[in-house]
Enzyme design. Structure first.
Site, PDB file in Angstrom:
ATOM      1  N   LYS A 272      -3.918  -0.713  -2.361  1.00 34.82           N
ATOM      2  CA  LYS A 272      -4.065   0.740  -2.206  1.00 34.82           C
ATOM      3  C   LYS A 272      -3.036   1.382  -3.110  1.00 34.82           C
ATOM      4  O   LYS A 272      -1.846   1.359  -2.850  1.00 34.82           O
ATOM      5  CB  LYS A 272      -3.844   1.147  -0.751  1.00 34.82           C
ATOM      6  CG  LYS A 272      -4.595   2.427  -0.337  1.00 34.82           C
ATOM      7  CD  LYS A 272      -4.072   3.693  -0.997  1.00 34.82           C
ATOM      8  CE  LYS A 272      -2.838   4.213  -0.285  1.00 34.82           C
ATOM      9  NZ  LYS A 272      -2.378   5.530  -0.887  1.00 34.82           N
TER      10      LYS A 272
ATOM     11  N   GLU B   7      17.760   9.430   4.325  1.00 33.55           N
ATOM     12  CA  GLU B   7      17.360   9.165   2.947  1.00 33.55           C
ATOM     13  C   GLU B   7      16.817  10.436   2.305  1.00 33.55           C
ATOM     14  O   GLU B   7      15.888  11.052   2.823  1.00 33.55           O
ATOM     15  CB  GLU B   7      16.305   8.060   2.905  1.00 33.55           C
ATOM     16  CG  GLU B   7      15.970   7.611   1.506  1.00 33.55           C
ATOM     17  CD  GLU B   7      15.035   6.415   1.495  1.00 33.55           C
ATOM     18  OE1 GLU B   7      15.200   5.538   0.627  1.00 33.55           O
ATOM     19  OE2 GLU B   7      14.120   6.353   2.345  1.00 33.55           O
TER      20      GLU B   7
ATOM     21  N   GLY C  63       6.051   2.821   7.720  1.00 33.53           N
ATOM     22  CA  GLY C  63       6.153   1.388   7.982  1.00 33.53           C
ATOM     23  C   GLY C  63       5.964   1.054   9.446  1.00 33.53           C
ATOM     24  O   GLY C  63       5.281   0.084   9.787  1.00 33.53           O
TER      25      GLY C  63
ATOM     26  N   CYS D 232      14.388   3.195  -3.899  1.00 32.89           N
ATOM     27  CA  CYS D 232      14.636   2.799  -2.516  1.00 32.89           C
ATOM     28  C   CYS D 232      16.076   2.349  -2.296  1.00 32.89           C
ATOM     29  O   CYS D 232      16.675   2.640  -1.246  1.00 32.89           O
ATOM     30  CB  CYS D 232      13.663   1.707  -2.087  1.00 32.89           C
ATOM     31  SG  CYS D 232      13.663   0.265  -3.158  1.00 32.89           S
TER      32      CYS D 232
ATOM     33  N   GLU E  95       9.417  -3.126   3.159  1.00 33.79           N
ATOM     34  CA  GLU E  95      10.609  -2.631   2.473  1.00 33.79           C
ATOM     35  C   GLU E  95      10.625  -1.127   2.674  1.00 33.79           C
ATOM     36  O   GLU E  95       9.790  -0.408   2.133  1.00 33.79           O
ATOM     37  CB  GLU E  95      10.563  -3.025   0.993  1.00 33.79           C
ATOM     38  CG  GLU E  95      11.922  -2.951   0.325  1.00 33.79           C
ATOM     39  CD  GLU E  95      12.106  -1.641  -0.400  1.00 33.79           C
ATOM     40  OE1 GLU E  95      12.705  -0.723   0.211  1.00 33.79           O
ATOM     41  OE2 GLU E  95      11.660  -1.524  -1.536  1.00 33.79           O
TER      42      GLU E  95
END
Length: 486
Positions: free
Chosen positions: A179, A385, A237, A288, A254
């Site tokens: 995807k 983040e 996630g 990341c 991740e």
């Protein structure tokens, strides 16, 4: 499918370029000026069904499993070679599509090619083992690919993220459904061409672009998917893992980070500045494991802030095609998010020593490279983040205090220690809660070193020999001999 810019790109299912099942299209924008670059077919749950069914037919045929591993590995290596041949043209397209600087686009594609070479060379090194059970028994362990692997790809490094999971998946003998990210999918389609050109059967690699809540969710929850690989936010996630749990499907996750760079008084300051600048401003902070927190010892705190401000204010801002140091963020929504975080930090008491706002007067999604000083451990900008060119700077007095600040978030992806004291470096690396700990250089390692996170930064590992084991499982075979010789 061409590597040049065209008006409309289709999805790739079972060896064919096809429209979305309902004819829908997604507009793809150039982050440098928000003009429309192209349209892509919008994948739906029905398209996911077709792609998974195609991959399942390949698995059921045993075409990949029955192939000699060395031959399969050679095909994977050839994908890397062919990708490198198209690197310059693809880099131009990636820069327009993702906004990143052209040199970083070239580096991403070179890294992607290396994944295919690395894992292709390991295809014939996946081995079973014999287990002695005594006279009259034969027992051995066989490595078996999972079957259909799902790859849900982020937008910040689309080619690199596809390569680092697709290469080991193919090397181990799996078929894949990818995807692609709807924000910058255009270069992703090259992997369909590569798989076809090297001779993988139709259905081995399928590529769909669609929105996460529809295509992504359909793929993550599909009952005929055997393994899921995802890179992205913690929230997404968690949602994917919940879907996977319903089908008892293993995942490699991740999920981002809040990685610190820790500066002791004996550090080489020029080296520190160069690495901190790379660590936070590469891809405009959309990384990341971005080195988004700078922890400086009180003895050098003012010097560190002064040096970082001087280096940051010298950066060139502009389109990626000009190889500017700071390039546009991926979308207006991402620009709003990053600017909002910078303002939250200021409201919480941080000091904006440079930057802090979007850049007015420029087309596109440009954010000022920002440094927020005097950040305390409890501030949101230290805990959450941001995913943009925003660096926070905090002060510490002792190594123990630095460790507490560094480990005091829900993330644990990476960390860097800047010191010339070997004992101090070892003491810190042993105690930092991170999947990657570097000393005196951000991002030490490469395709051959394992990558992944502690805590909410994820589960499992990608990259390196260690990651290959995520793409197959063990089958134990035992025999009892019913007759004896002699």
């Amino acid at each position: 499918m061409t590597t040049e810019l065209v008006d409309y790109w289709q999805n790739y299912i079972d060896g064919k370029w096809v429209d979305g099942s309902d004819g829908g299209r997604i507009k793809v924008f150039n982050p440098a000026d928000n003009s429309v670059l192209a349209e892509v077919a919008q994948g739906t749950a029905k398209d996911v069904d077709a792609a998974v069914a195609a991959a399942r037919r390949v698995v059921a045929s045993r075409a990949l499993v029955d192939m000699r591993p060395m031959d399969r590995g050679r095909m994977v290596i050839d994908m890397g070679r062919k990708l490198r041949e198209r690197k310059e043209q693809l880099a131009q397209l990636l820069t327009l599509d993702a906004g990143k600087r052209i040199s970083e686009a070239m580096g991403e594609l070179e890294g992607a090619a290396k994944y295919f070479e690395f894992y292709g060379g390991m295809a014939d090194k996946i081995e079973g083992r014999y287990i002695p059970l005594g006279d009259g028994y034969v027992d051995y362990v066989v490595p078996v690919p999972y079957g259909v692997t799902a790859h849900i790809i982020p937008w910040n490094f689309p080619n690199n993220m596809i390569a680092r999971s697709l290469a080991p998946a193919l090397a181990a003998g799996n078929a894949a459904v990818i995807k692609a990210p709807e924000l910058d999918p255009l270069t992703c389609y090259v992997f369909a061409d590569l798989a076809r050109e090297v001779g993988f059967p139709d259905g081995t690699v399928n590529i769909i672009t669609g929105y996460g809540p529809e295509a992504g969710a359909a793929l993550a929850s599909h009952p005929d998917v055997d393994q899921i690989v995802f890179t992205g936010s913690v929230a997404t996630g968690v949602s994917i893992m919940k879907s996977a749990a319903e089908n008892v499907v293993p995942c490699v996750m991740e999920l981002g980070g809040k990685s610190p760079g820790i500066v002791f008084p004996d550090a080489d300051m020029e080296n520190m500045v160069a690495n901190m600048q790379a660590g936070i401003f590469m891809n405009s902070g959309q990384v990341c494991d971005a080195q988004s927190r700078l922890l400086a010892h009180a003895d050098v705190y003012d010097e560190v802030v002064e040096r970082m401000v001087a280096a940051t204010e010298a950066l060139k801002i502009g389109p990626g095609i000009e190889d500017s140091d700071i390039t546009p963020l991926i979308s207006p929504e991402q620009l709003n998010r990053v600017e909002n975080y910078a303002q939250i930090g200021i409201q919480e008491g941080a000091r904006a020593v440079t930057g802090g706002k979007r850049i007015d007067g420029m087309d596109g999604n440009y954010m000022q490279p920002t440094i927020l000083a005097d950040v305390t451990a409890d501030m949101r900008v230290n805990q959450e983040e941001i995913f943009g060119p925003v660096l926070t700077v905090s002060k510490f007095e002792t190594a123990e205090e630095a460790l507490a600040i560094a480990n005091g978030t829900e993330y644990g992806l990476a960390a860097t220690v800047f010191t010339n004291d070997l004992d101090k470096a070892i003491w810190m690396t042993e105690r930092l809660e991170a999947g990657q700990v570097h000393v005196n250089e951000w991002g030490v390692g490469g395709n051959e070193t394992p990558f992944g996170g502690f805590k909410k930064s994820g589960i499992g590992r990608e990259k390196g020999a260690e990651a290959l084991a995520s793409y197959y499982q063990s089958k134990n075979v035992g025999f009892k001999r019913l007759s004896r010789q002699g």
